[in-house]
Write a protein that holds these residues in place. Structure first.
Motif, PDB file in Angstrom:
ATOM      1  N   MET A   1      22.747 -19.354 -21.313  1.00 31.85           N
ATOM      2  CA  MET A   1      21.785 -19.961 -20.390  1.00 31.85           C
ATOM      3  C   MET A   1      21.610 -21.424 -20.753  1.00 31.85           C
ATOM      4  N   THR A   2      21.779 -22.295 -19.760  1.00 30.09           N
ATOM      5  CA  THR A   2      21.668 -23.725 -20.011  1.00 30.09           C
ATOM      6  C   THR A   2      20.236 -24.096 -20.365  1.00 30.09           C
ATOM      7  N   SER A   3      20.072 -25.304 -20.930  1.00 32.67           N
ATOM      8  CA  SER A   3      18.734 -25.743 -21.322  1.00 32.67           C
ATOM      9  C   SER A   3      17.812 -25.875 -20.113  1.00 32.67           C
ATOM     10  N   THR A   4      18.369 -26.320 -18.968  1.00 39.62           N
ATOM     11  CA  THR A   4      17.545 -26.415 -17.759  1.00 39.62           C
ATOM     12  C   THR A   4      17.093 -25.035 -17.292  1.00 39.62           C
ATOM     13  N   SER A   5      18.022 -24.096 -17.340  1.00 37.84           N
ATOM     14  CA  SER A   5      17.673 -22.728 -16.948  1.00 37.84           C
ATOM     15  C   SER A   5      16.666 -22.109 -17.927  1.00 37.84           C
ATOM     16  N   GLN A   6      16.812 -22.468 -19.201  1.00 39.47           N
ATOM     17  CA  GLN A   6      15.847 -21.968 -20.178  1.00 39.47           C
ATOM     18  C   GLN A   6      14.440 -22.451 -19.865  1.00 39.47           C
ATOM     19  N   GLN A   7      14.317 -23.715 -19.484  1.00 41.13           N
ATOM     20  CA  GLN A   7      13.007 -24.261 -19.142  1.00 41.13           C
ATOM     21  C   GLN A   7      12.464 -23.614 -17.873  1.00 41.13           C
ATOM     22  N   THR A   8      13.351 -23.407 -16.891  1.00 47.24           N
ATOM     23  CA  THR A   8      12.936 -22.726 -15.655  1.00 47.24           C
ATOM     24  C   THR A   8      12.482 -21.297 -15.954  1.00 47.24           C
ATOM     25  N   PHE A   9      13.246 -20.636 -16.809  1.00 47.11           N
ATOM     26  CA  PHE A   9      12.904 -19.265 -17.192  1.00 47.11           C
ATOM     27  C   PHE A   9      11.556 -19.229 -17.901  1.00 47.11           C
ATOM     28  N   ARG A  10      11.344 -20.159 -18.807  1.00 46.01           N
ATOM     29  CA  ARG A  10      10.089 -20.204 -19.562  1.00 46.01           C
ATOM     30  C   ARG A  10       8.905 -20.435 -18.619  1.00 46.01           C
ATOM     31  N   THR A 113      14.747 -14.627 -31.985  1.00 50.38           N
ATOM     32  CA  THR A 113      13.905 -14.718 -30.790  1.00 50.38           C
ATOM     33  C   THR A 113      13.714 -16.187 -30.429  1.00 50.38           C
ATOM     34  N   PRO A 114      14.517 -16.718 -29.491  1.00 52.32           N
ATOM     35  CA  PRO A 114      14.340 -18.117 -29.076  1.00 52.32           C
ATOM     36  C   PRO A 114      12.957 -18.345 -28.486  1.00 52.32           C
ATOM     37  N   SER A 115      12.474 -19.561 -28.609  1.00 55.62           N
ATOM     38  CA  SER A 115      11.113 -19.869 -28.161  1.00 55.62           C
ATOM     39  C   SER A 115      10.935 -19.642 -26.664  1.00 55.62           C
ATOM     40  N   TYR A 116      12.021 -19.852 -25.875  1.00 55.05           N
ATOM     41  CA  TYR A 116      11.861 -19.692 -24.433  1.00 55.05           C
ATOM     42  C   TYR A 116      11.653 -18.219 -24.041  1.00 55.05           C
ATOM     43  N   GLU A 117      11.927 -17.284 -24.958  1.00 51.01           N
ATOM     44  CA  GLU A 117      11.729 -15.869 -24.669  1.00 51.01           C
ATOM     45  C   GLU A 117      10.289 -15.407 -24.918  1.00 51.01           C
ATOM     46  N   ILE A 118       9.508 -16.189 -25.653  1.00 50.99           N
ATOM     47  CA  ILE A 118       8.146 -15.779 -26.004  1.00 50.99           C
ATOM     48  C   ILE A 118       7.289 -15.498 -24.765  1.00 50.99           C
ATOM     49  N   PRO A 119       7.295 -16.371 -23.732  1.00 51.02           N
ATOM     50  CA  PRO A 119       6.505 -16.040 -22.530  1.00 51.02           C
ATOM     51  C   PRO A 119       6.951 -14.735 -21.862  1.00 51.02           C
ATOM     52  N   PRO A 328      26.152 -17.046 -18.831  1.00 54.51           N
ATOM     53  CA  PRO A 328      25.892 -18.446 -18.437  1.00 54.51           C
ATOM     54  C   PRO A 328      25.127 -18.516 -17.119  1.00 54.51           C
ATOM     55  N   LEU A 329      23.862 -18.080 -17.175  1.00 56.33           N
ATOM     56  CA  LEU A 329      23.049 -18.039 -15.965  1.00 56.33           C
ATOM     57  C   LEU A 329      22.531 -19.429 -15.611  1.00 56.33           C
ATOM     58  N   THR A 330      22.467 -19.694 -14.323  1.00 49.27           N
ATOM     59  CA  THR A 330      21.868 -20.929 -13.820  1.00 49.27           C
ATOM     60  C   THR A 330      20.752 -20.545 -12.857  1.00 49.27           C
ATOM     61  N   LEU A 331      19.529 -20.770 -13.259  1.00 47.41           N
ATOM     62  CA  LEU A 331      18.382 -20.394 -12.433  1.00 47.41           C
ATOM     63  C   LEU A 331      18.013 -21.536 -11.503  1.00 47.41           C
ATOM     64  N   PRO A 332      17.668 -21.231 -10.238  1.00 41.65           N
ATOM     65  CA  PRO A 332      17.283 -22.294  -9.295  1.00 41.65           C
ATOM     66  C   PRO A 332      15.974 -22.950  -9.698  1.00 41.65           C
ATOM     67  N   THR A 333      15.867 -24.223  -9.461  1.00 41.64           N
ATOM     68  CA  THR A 333      14.678 -24.962  -9.879  1.00 41.64           C
ATOM     69  C   THR A 333      13.445 -24.584  -9.062  1.00 41.64           C
ATOM     70  N   TRP A 334      13.658 -23.968  -7.882  1.00 48.16           N
ATOM     71  CA  TRP A 334      12.519 -23.569  -7.058  1.00 48.16           C
ATOM     72  C   TRP A 334      11.913 -22.230  -7.485  1.00 48.16           C
ATOM     73  N   LEU A 335      12.509 -21.565  -8.474  1.00 51.28           N
ATOM     74  CA  LEU A 335      12.060 -20.229  -8.867  1.00 51.28           C
ATOM     75  C   LEU A 335      10.590 -20.206  -9.321  1.00 51.28           C
ATOM     76  N   PRO A 336      10.119 -21.174 -10.153  1.00 54.39           N
ATOM     77  CA  PRO A 336       8.707 -21.132 -10.561  1.00 54.39           C
ATOM     78  C   PRO A 336       7.737 -21.230  -9.380  1.00 54.39           C
ATOM     79  N   LYS A 337       8.064 -22.091  -8.393  1.00 55.94           N
ATOM     80  CA  LYS A 337       7.159 -22.233  -7.240  1.00 55.94           C
ATOM     81  C   LYS A 337       7.124 -20.947  -6.423  1.00 55.94           C
TER      82      LYS A 337
END
Length: 516
Positions: A1-10, A113-119, A328-337
């Motif tokens: 998972m890319t860093s951008t996707s990690q932030q979106t996931f978090r 346990t990466p930090s982005y998985e905590i949430p 190698p997942l790429t999450l869309p940036t609109w997912l949080p909204k």
């Protein structure tokens, strides 16, 4: 998972966590406590006031551990002048929060346990231990589920971590004392570790960890304490439970499976998925043991499935996180909204369909017995309800601040007595009691009822109209027994009953009031 996707996931998981917290408030924290929790608080209050457990004022089929634990919120409520149910939920929340930190500590030792998985883990924890239990929040089974997880996670790491392991062992021992059926969990975990020890450990070293030692010692101390403080549990409650529980926990394995479809589907998904690391394997082993405990109890009640559901879901959560991390997942940036919009909609719909439980009438959604029976009664009025349903008995007592005028929370001896006396009156039972045992239990139930009415002089007595073909009494659904006729067979009860007058019927219940 890319860093951008990690932030979106978090970010997405943080939004889901807030939504889950809102759901927890609506479904678990704001509504009234469940019927079992209310009964154990009543028992704890009576015990603190000097009543003998399993004596003439407080009798139950369960070990006294939950009563002793329920004494804490009773005392806290007295000191802080807050509702007892609020104090109970507050203490459970504090305990669950502390246990969650301990569980995360062990998880980070057993699995990177990466930090982005905590949430995501926080969202899973709130969903599993608050939202899914709903009104069963505070049930022994729900408490056991989160108390046992640190022990399971600790078993997945070979590191010593002695102080943390001691805490995990104490929590697990407390859980087993609350619900002894789930002693199957540590038995399954320890057997698994003996068969598959860590490479650096011998089988003896595996057994000498603090957790199994503490579980064994605290369990033995618990039994000794019961023998010393409440010997009537062994001499009275257990024999009666052995004679009568078969009529309550009577479902066959197919029937129990039909009641647990969601659990079995969840188990199948988790077991079929890979990867299966040691921590996931142990969670699955514990979940299978908890499933066996559910089948062992034989009732099919949902809350008894909670430990297995939570443990399988915890394993599945880790499996999905591992799968996501490996791709190698790429999450869309609109997912949080989009997640935020759907969360707001879900909270609004939940608020609407639950009736916004922000008032006592909405929090205590009592439909049976009819609330009109109680609205004119002054607080502390003694009330008795002759029913085999604990839910019908406990909710009105708490809602209207009445005095429960019986030693038991329902007539749970009656199904075994009635089915043994007249097995042809309903579905043929798989077991019946010998005549001498039937007579003994019959005499006991009549004597207890006479003693209860004499002790509390209830102003109002409601009787479940089980003889009505349109009324299906819990555990007697296939029969049409007349509960009042059963008790009127006793001359002493019949004499007391002359002091009561029939005042009407609403729903499933007939009402009788004490003559002036």
């Amino acid at each position: 998972m890319t860093s951008t996707s990690q932030q979106t996931f978090r970010t997405t998981c943080l939004i889901l966590t807030l939504a889950a917290a809102g759901m927890a408030a609506l479904l678990a924290l704001l509504p009234a406590a469940g019927h079992d929790q209310l009964w154990f608080l009543i028992m704890a209050h009576r015990w603190l006031a000097g009543a003998q457990l399993y004596g003439p004022q407080a009798f139950d089929s369960n070990p006294p551990g939950i009563v002793w634990l329920s004494a804490l919120p009773v005392l806290l409520a007295h000191v802080l002048h807050i509702p007892t149910t609020f104090a109970a939920k507050l203490l459970v929340t504090v305990l669950e929060t502390a246990t969650s930190f301990l569980s995360l500590y062990f998880l980070q030792k057993a699995r990177p346990t990466p930090s982005y998985e905590i949430p995501a883990l926080l969202f899973a924890a709130i969903t599993l231990f608050y939202v899914i239990p709903a009104r069963d929040f505070g049930q022994r089974d729900q408490i056991l589920a989160f108390l046992i997880i640190p022990y399971i996670l600790a078993a997945a790491t070979p590191q010593r971590l002695t102080l943390a392991r001691i805490a995990a062992g104490i929590l697990a021992a407390t859980a087993i004392c609350l619900k002894p059926h789930h002693a199957l969990i540590p038995l399954a975990i320890e057997l698994t570790l003996l068969l598959k020890p860590f490479p650096s450990q011998t089988r003896l070293r595996t057994l000498l960890r603090p957790e199994p030692i503490l579980i064994t010692l605290i369990g033995a101390l618990f039994l000794a304490t019961i023998h010393h403080l409440t010997p009537l549990y062994f001499t009275s409650a257990l024999p009666i439970l052995h004679q009568t529980y078969w009529a309550i926990g009577h479902l066959s394995i197919p029937a129990l499976s039909l009641e647990a479809i969601e659990l079995l589907i969840l188990a199948a998904i988790s077991i079929s998925l890979r990867p299966r690391t040691r921590v996931i394997l142990l969670l699955q082993i514990a979940a299978l043991a908890a499933t066996a405990a559910y089948f062992l109890q034989g009732t099919g009640w949902y809350y008894q499935q909670l430990p297995a559901i939570d443990l399988f879901a915890a394993a599945l959560t880790l499996q999905l996180l591992d799968i996501a991390a490996a791709k190698p997942l790429t999450l869309p940036t609109w997912l949080p909204k989009a997640t935020a919009a759907l969360s707001i909609l879900a909270l609004a719909l939940t608020t609407y369909f639950t009736g916004s439980p922000f008032t006592p009438d909405r929090a205590f959604a009592i439909t049976n017995p009819d609330p009109t029976f109680f609205t004119s009664l002054a607080p502390d009025t003694p009330v008795a309800i002759l029913t085999t349903s604990v839910d019908a008995a406990m909710m009105p007592i708490e809602r209207y601040h009445l005095t429960w005028a019986q030693r038991m929370n329902n007539l749970w001896l009656l199904p075994a007595i009635l089915r043994s006396e007249s097995p042809s009156a309903g579905t043929p039972p798989t077991r019946t009691l010998p005549p001498a045992t039937i007579a003994q239990l019959d005499t006991l139930q009549h004597r207890w009822m006479v003693e209860d009415l004499t002790r509390w002089h209830p102003t109002l007595i409601l009787i479940d109209r089980c003889q009505d073909p349109t009324v299906h009494c819990q555990e007697l659904e296939d029969r049409h027994d007349n509960l009042l006729a059963f008790f009127l067979r006793d001359p002493a009860f019949a004499t007391l009953w002359t002091h009561y007058t029939y005042t009407g019927s609403h729903g499933d219940f007939d009402a009788y009031t004490l003559n002036p």
